[in-house]
Design a protein around this motif. Structure first.
Motif, short mmCIF file in Angstrom:
data_model
loop_
_atom_site.label_atom_id
_atom_site.label_comp_id
_atom_site.label_asym_id
_atom_site.label_seq_id
_atom_site.Cartn_x
_atom_site.Cartn_y
_atom_site.Cartn_z
N GLN A 20 7.10 -9.10 0.46
CA GLN A 20 5.78 -8.09 -1.00
C GLN A 20 5.69 -8.04 -1.58
OE1 GLN A 20 2.45 -7.43 1.24
NE2 GLN A 20 2.68 -7.13 2.73
N VAL A 21 7.05 -6.62 -0.75
CA VAL A 21 7.21 -5.47 -2.01
C VAL A 21 8.62 -5.51 -2.92
CG1 VAL A 21 5.37 -3.85 -1.80
CG2 VAL A 21 7.04 -4.07 -0.62
N ARG A 22 9.09 -5.94 -1.33
CA ARG A 22 11.15 -6.13 -2.19
C ARG A 22 11.42 -6.72 -3.20
NH1 ARG A 22 14.81 -3.90 -0.75
NH2 ARG A 22 14.32 -4.76 1.79
N THR A 23 10.13 -7.54 -4.12
CA THR A 23 11.09 -6.98 -5.71
C THR A 23 10.58 -5.97 -6.44
OG1 THR A 23 10.42 -9.55 -5.28
CG2 THR A 23 10.82 -9.42 -7.41
N GLU A 24 9.52 -5.64 -6.15
CA GLU A 24 9.17 -4.37 -6.64
C GLU A 24 9.93 -3.16 -6.95
OE1 GLU A 24 6.63 -6.05 -5.54
OE2 GLU A 24 5.09 -5.91 -6.28
N GLN A 64 0.71 -0.91 0.05
CA GLN A 64 -0.16 0.20 -0.43
C GLN A 64 0.70 1.66 0.46
OE1 GLN A 64 -3.36 0.00 -0.23
NE2 GLN A 64 -3.59 1.77 0.29
N ASP A 65 2.12 1.11 1.23
CA ASP A 65 3.07 2.51 1.01
C ASP A 65 3.78 2.94 -0.10
OD1 ASP A 65 1.90 2.93 3.36
OD2 ASP A 65 3.49 1.24 4.15
N TRP A 66 3.59 1.75 -1.25
CA TRP A 66 4.77 1.11 -1.98
C TRP A 66 3.90 1.91 -3.54
CZ3 TRP A 66 9.13 2.32 -4.54
CH2 TRP A 66 9.71 1.80 -5.66
N ASP A 67 2.36 1.35 -3.57
CA ASP A 67 2.19 1.89 -4.72
C ASP A 67 0.15 1.76 -4.39
OD1 ASP A 67 2.05 3.03 -7.29
OD2 ASP A 67 2.55 1.18 -8.24
N GLY A 68 0.13 2.36 -3.61
CA GLY A 68 -1.42 1.76 -3.72
C GLY A 68 -2.14 3.41 -3.58
N THR A 69 -1.10 4.30 -3.45
CA THR A 69 -2.05 5.31 -3.02
C THR A 69 -1.34 6.49 -4.35
OG1 THR A 69 -1.11 6.25 -1.05
CG2 THR A 69 -2.93 4.52 -1.18
N PRO A 70 -1.66 7.87 -3.91
CA PRO A 70 -1.35 8.56 -4.73
C PRO A 70 -0.02 9.55 -3.89
CG PRO A 70 -3.59 9.28 -5.31
CD PRO A 70 -3.54 7.74 -4.10
N GLN A 71 0.17 8.95 -2.21
CA GLN A 71 1.22 9.72 -1.84
C GLN A 71 2.20 7.93 -1.92
OE1 GLN A 71 -2.51 10.15 -0.47
NE2 GLN A 71 -2.19 11.77 -1.77
N GLY A 72 1.72 6.96 -2.24
CA GLY A 72 2.45 6.15 -2.20
C GLY A 72 4.16 6.02 -2.33
N LEU A 73 5.33 5.45 -1.97
CA LEU A 73 6.83 6.03 -2.50
C LEU A 73 7.21 6.25 -3.56
CD1 LEU A 73 9.35 6.31 -0.35
CD2 LEU A 73 9.47 4.18 -0.58
N ARG A 74 6.51 4.98 -4.71
CA ARG A 74 6.72 5.30 -5.95
C ARG A 74 6.18 6.70 -6.43
NH1 ARG A 74 6.42 0.42 -9.68
NH2 ARG A 74 6.77 2.23 -11.95
N SER A 75 4.87 6.70 -6.40
CA SER A 75 5.01 8.02 -6.89
C SER A 75 5.60 9.47 -6.38
CB SER A 75 3.40 8.51 -6.03
OG SER A 75 2.38 7.96 -6.56
#
Lengths: 577, 564
Positions: free
Chosen positions: B121-125, B74-85
């Motif tokens: 669960q998000v390590r690979t991404e 969720q924190d990585w890419d689940g929301t517009p405030q995610g880390l990826r964004s």
């Protein structure tokens, strides 16, 4: 011991008499255990005395009698007293002997029985009575002491009247006392005697004599049902004019012992006189308490209640309702209507002594509190009075929350629209807010049919919200006292409880009478005690737990100063008519 | 030690909380922090920007994007405030447009920063993203809880400046946070020892201030996790006062460290506010409108505990409000209005607390005059509370009178807990005189009653003093020249007791005496916190170390003509 193996014989008793050991042996009951043996030995002593072999009554003159211990004295004197009517002796010797016994016996039962024995001794031979009277007329001090006993024993009304009319004060007193205790064959004689007493009452201002005249009059009226009430009232009036201490004591005693034989006017006069009693005199107050408790069973109950009321608020040495404990108990155990009326009227006066007394009517110290069956149906009280009564009830019965609540509920049952809301609020705060256990349980038990139901429901609803609010806070660890503070509090509490226990033990009557054993382990104890014939007997005792619990008022914890202030305010408030 | 820090980082609830310590951490590691987190300003994914040496020794730009706790899907890419964004924004906007000119030649390290770990669960991404977007100029680095803890251990909390014995104090403080007295004791030991280590260099003062700040944060987060904020609340007061004591020679100086000093001070003020808000705003204030709720929550069978806690609370609420008023004077118009509004709410809350917890109208211990004075000050400063102030003072006077006259739980000078719970231990004149040998509360109340023209209450107080308290030394306390060096660290050997204050039914003599004394003794004016505008620090010291509140704070409010 005279004879460790059997009953003492004449020789041994004679020997004991000769070496001055006979009286001590009588008090030791000759070292015998069996009552029949003791009585038989005493009979032998009487026989020997009457035969001139020994002189029992002369022994009383020496100091031996005074040196006898109190425990031995009771049993020994009984033997001697019982022997008196059977002994042969001159009147002066016998009077000396009885006087010695009286001196040793003090003012209690033993003295009375010694005097009664002397009366019996006199009654056995009328010449003895005459001799006592004659000696008294000659101002023999000892005979004057025994004059009344002798007159009573001989039921000598004429002689008694004569002495009552004499100028010698000692003889007059004895005559008056004797007249009160005589049997009157008819009411004419009794009336005549009462007239004599009235005459004497008019002539004297001696408190002692008046008190005796009063008592004798009452005794005569108790003996003769149709005694002249008017003369009795007149005597009471004359006697009570000076309010002498002894007269007041007699008034109380007469009221207590003879109220059934007195006419209404006489009772009213006595009660009236007792309004001016010295309330610091414990003896009079104690007798008066007995009298007033008795009067509660008569149609004079309200007068008795009013007398207590007036004494409680009199501007003299303060007395409390606990000085009239017999009265208080009788009142609280008697008619519920009467106690409720008294409670309401006394509370409504707003006077502290009366309110405190009214509060004490319903105070329980041990039993679990139960609601009072209080009703105001027959007691007309205005809305202002209802609120005032509620405050006074809380002020004086706060530590009896269920009793206090049931009185407030009784007020709510009147359903006075001007008062109900405020009374309900008082029921809520401070009662229900302070006592979330007992008061809530009581209020919850009030049924739908009850006249107070609606207000009680409202109060309970607010109470529930209050508790809900308290619980909604949850745990706030930051507010809790520190562990150190808790420990200090625990230590202090422990010290205080220990001190309280020690103080209680010091004052315990029970613990001062018994040997104390401390059981460290187990649920029961087993002790062997030695019985007759060195026989060991096991005594097993099961231990029981004793406890006393009470609900601490929440407000005393949350706001002790405020609660104290509120209660004092309620107590101090006066009702403005 | 590292475990404590690691756990603390993982427990940080808000992203802002991690933001709060990172700049200090970086500064202590030798980085130059040129951009710090601010609210309301768009930063295109960058929370903190700094320049410093990388592990390879090369000077680079470090751009931090901060997330709380563990990094999950969720924190990585689940929301517009995610880390990826945020990372995309950094690459797309920040790097091309926002890097200061002077640093544009430097390589860039984008730091993925979070208090916990990257979840499997998000390590690979995450790995794939950083590999795909790495360039010769832009690289990625992972600053997880473990790494930040190591940096703290080797940076600001390194052994050379936080030796083993101090670490032990700190660890004990954290471990005993359920027993606030003990935790506070060890924290105060830590603060004391740290302050003693300060040398003549300005830099060392700032370092110690930062250490105290970080340690306080850690203590707070631990305490919050076990739901007992008592220790960090008291520790935050102590920390702020000691840091003030440490930094006061540097305040208002124009040295290059002045900004750092101001920053660390304001951070501590803010942290104290956070702790106070967590305790007061979240735990206490929601229940102040409920009858007896707070009293009942003390959970004691002893009324003294309730009394002590309630007065302590009213003092804390007062200070919280006072800091709001102070902050209002240092904010823009909107901020100031908001702060003043909040201060008024604290006044309202305080009076709700008094109304619903009547023990607050029955002071037991004369020292409670401090808390009463603080709240009176707040109420008077924020205005609109005249009636409530007047009622409170009146009711207190009635009850003081009542308790004295009935020999009940009357006001006493004792401060020891045992003395207080036993009070009144005896009903003798000797004990009574001892228990009432002096008072700062009675003159305080008298002055306020006089100012509010409550003649009946003032008369009752005067009569009480004449009839029952002739022996009582009525007094106030004023700071003197020695106070500046002792006030903030709780020393007792300073100040001036203004004694035998006259009480009269008008209060005029009282005001004249106080005014004259205030004019004569200039210690208050010379206090650094007063001179530099940080006056709530004085009140904080009064509350924390139990100094009476100096009358200079209120005399001109009550008796305006006495202004010099």
């Amino acid at each position: 011991m005279i004879n460790p193996t059997g009953l003492p014989d004449r020789t041994r008793l004679k020997h004991a008499y000769e070496i001055g050991e006979l009286i001590p042996e009588v008090f030791r009951r000759f070292g015998l255990a069996d009552r029949a043996d003791i009585l038989a030995t005493m009979e032998l002593c009487i026989e020997m005395h009457n035969a001139g072999e020994i002189n029992l009554i002369s022994l009383a003159g020496d100091r031996t009698l005074l040196s006898v211990s109190d425990e031995q004295h009771f049993a020994g004197q009984r033997l001697l007293v019982d022997a008196i009517p059977k002994l042969r002796a001159s009147v002066p010797d016998m009077m000396l002997f009885v006087q010695a016994l009286v001196e040793k016996g003090g003012t209690g039962y033993l003295t009375q029985s010694a005097q009664a024995a002397f009366g019996s001794w006199c009654a056995n031979d009328l010449s003895r009575l005459k001799e006592v009277a004659s000696l008294a007329r000659d101002n023999n001090a000892l005979a004057q002491q025994f004059l009344s006993v002798a007159l009573i024993a001989g039921n000598m009304v004429t002689q008694g009247t004569s002495f009552a009319e004499s100028n010698n004060q000692e003889n007059k007193r004895s005559g008056v006392v004797a007249l009160g205790r005589m049997e009157y064959k008819d009411s004419l004689l009794a009336d005549s005697t009462i007239r004599t007493l009235l005459h004497e009452a008019k002539k004297t201002d001696s408190d002692d004599l008046l008190s005796k005249i009063l008592l004798s009059t009452a005794q005569i009226s108790a003996n003769v049902e149709q005694a002249n009430g008017r003369n009795i009232c007149a005597i009471i009036e004359y006697a009570c004019k000076a309010h002498g201490r002894k007269t007041m004591l007699s008034c109380a005693r007469v009221l207590w012992l003879f109220h059934r034989h007195l006419c209404n006017d006489a009772i009213d006069l006595l009660l009236q006189a007792l309004h001016s009693v010295d309330s610091s005199d414990r003896e009079i107050i104690s007798e008066l308490d007995n009298a007033l408790a008795e009067l509660l069973d008569t149609k004079h109950d309200q007068s008795a209640i009013n007398l207590v009321r007036d004494l409680l608020i009199a501007d003299r040495t303060p007395v409390t309702i606990f000085d009239f404990d017999g009265f208080r108990r009788k009142l609280t155990e008697g008619s519920s209507k009467r106690i409720q009326q008294t409670f309401v009227f006394w509370m409504l006066t707003g006077k502290r002594p009366l309110c405190e007394a009214a509060g004490a009517f319903f105070r329980r110290t041990r039993d679990k509190e139960i609601p009072l069956a209080f009703s105001l149906q027959d007691i007309p009280v205005s809305s202002e009075e209802q609120i005032f009564l509620s405050k006074k009830t809380i002020g004086y019965l706060f530590s009896q929350p269920v009793a206090a609540s049931s009185i407030l509920v009784a007020i709510l049952r009147v359903r006075n629209p001007k008062a109900s809301m405020r009374v309900g609020n008082l029921l809520l705060n401070p009662l229900l807010l302070s006592y979330g256990g007992a008061v809530k349980d009581y209020l919850s038990s009030i049924s739908k049919e009850d006249q107070a139901y609606a207000q009680v429901r409202r109060v309970l609803k607010h109470g529930s919200k209050y508790i809900k609010d308290l619980n909604s806070v949850g745990i706030i660890k930051e507010l809790r006292p520190s562990e150190r503070q808790r420990q200090i509090h625990r230590d202090l509490f422990h010290d205080q409880m220990r001190q309280a226990q020690k103080d209680a033990e010091k004052e315990s009557v029970l613990l001062s009478l018994v040997r104390r054993s401390t059981i460290l382990y187990g649920k029961k104890s087993l002790t062997y005690i030695e019985g007759p014939g060195n026989e060991r007997r096991p005594i097993e005792m099961h231990l029981q737990e004793h406890g006393f619990e009470f609900e601490m008022p929440r407000l005393d914890l949350i706001d002790p100063v405020g609660l104290d202030y509120l209660l004092r305010l309620f107590r101090a408030e006066t009702f403005k008519v | 030690m590292k475990l404590i820090i690691r756990d603390y980082l993982g427990s940080l609830k808000e992203r802002e909380e991690l933001d709060a310590i990172l700049p200090d951490l970086l500064s202590e590691l030798g980085f130059i922090v040129y951009s710090k987190p601010t609210r309301g300003t768009r930063q295109y994914g960058v929370d903190i920007a700094a320049v410093g040496n990388d592990d390879d020794g090369e000077r680079k730009i470090f751009l931090f994007s901060v997330k709380q706790g563990d990094l999950n899907r969720q924190d990585w890419d689940g929301t517009p405030q995610g880390l990826r964004s945020s990372l995309n924004e950094i690459r797309d906007v920040y790097i091309p447009t926002r890097i200061p000119k002077r640093y544009r030649s430097l390589k860039i390290v984008i730091c993925l920063c979070f208090g916990g770990d990257v979840q499997e669960q998000v390590r690979t991404e995450v790995t794939l993203y950083t590999e795909q977007n790495s360039t010769p100029v832009v690289s990625f680095d992972e600053w997880n809880g473990d790494r930040i803890a190591s940096l703290l251990m080797h940076g600001i909390l390194r052994e050379e400046i936080l030796p083993k014995d101090l670490r032990a104090s700190f660890q004990k403080s954290v471990a005993m946070v359920e027993q606030p007295d003990v935790a506070y004791f060890y924290f105060s030991e830590l603060v004391k020892q740290l302050c003693m280590k300060v040398g003549s260099r300005q830099k060392s003062r700032i370092t110690v201030a930062r250490q105290i700040y970080i340690c306080l944060w850690i203590l707070f987060v631990w305490a919050r996790s076990i739901d007992n904020l008592e220790a960090p609340y008291r520790a935050s007061e102590l920390a702020l006062l000691n840091v003030w004591h440490l930094l006061r020679p540097l305040i208002d100086k124009s040295s290059k460290d002045a900004k750092s000093i101001s920053t660390v001070l304001h951070q501590l003020i803010e942290l104290h506010g956070i702790v106070a808000a967590e305790l007061l705003d979240k735990k206490i204030i929601p229940h102040t409108a409920k009858l007896h709720a707070i009293s009942s929550a003390v959970e004691s069978r002893n009324s003294v505990d309730i009394n002590l806690k309630l007065f302590d609370l009213i003092g804390r609420i007062a200070l919280r409000g006072i800091w709001q008023l102070w902050a209002a004077d240092h904010s823009d118009a909107i901020g100031a209005s908001d702060r003043r509004h909040r201060a008024r709410k604290y006044v309202q809350t305080g009076f709700e607390l008094i109304l619903n917890n009547p023990a607050l109208t029955s002071p037991l211990c004369d020292q409670q005059a401090i808390d009463i004075a603080l709240f009176l000050l707040l109420a008077a400063f924020s205005g609109d509370a005249q009636d409530s102030i007047s009622s409170w003072l009146h009711e207190m006077t009635v009850r003081l009178n009542f308790a004295f006259r009935l020999d009940g739980k009357y006001l006493c000078v004792f401060t020891e807990y045992r003395d207080l719970i036993e009070h009144p231990k005896e009903h003798t004149d000797v004990y009574r005189r001892e228990a009432t040998s002096g008072s700062i509360l009675i003159p305080l109340i008298a002055a306020w009653l006089a100012a509010f023209k409550d003649e009946s209450a003032l008369k009752a107080l005067v009569n009480l003093q004449k009839s029952k308290l002739q022996h009582c030394t009525l007094q106030l306390w004023l700071p003197d020249a020695a106070s500046e060096d002792q006030l903030y660290i709780g020393e007792r050997d300073h100040g001036l007791a203004l004694c035998d204050i006259p009480l009269s039914e008008t209060g005029e003599e009282l005001f004249d005496t106080i005014t004259e004394a205030c004019l004569r003794e200039r210690g208050f004016e010379n206090l650094s916190s007063n001179r530099t505008g940080y006056w709530p620090i004085i009140l904080l010291a009064c509350r924390h170390y139990r100094y009476p509140v100096p009358p200079q704070f209120w005399i001109n409010l009550l008796h305006p003509t006495s202004k010099d």
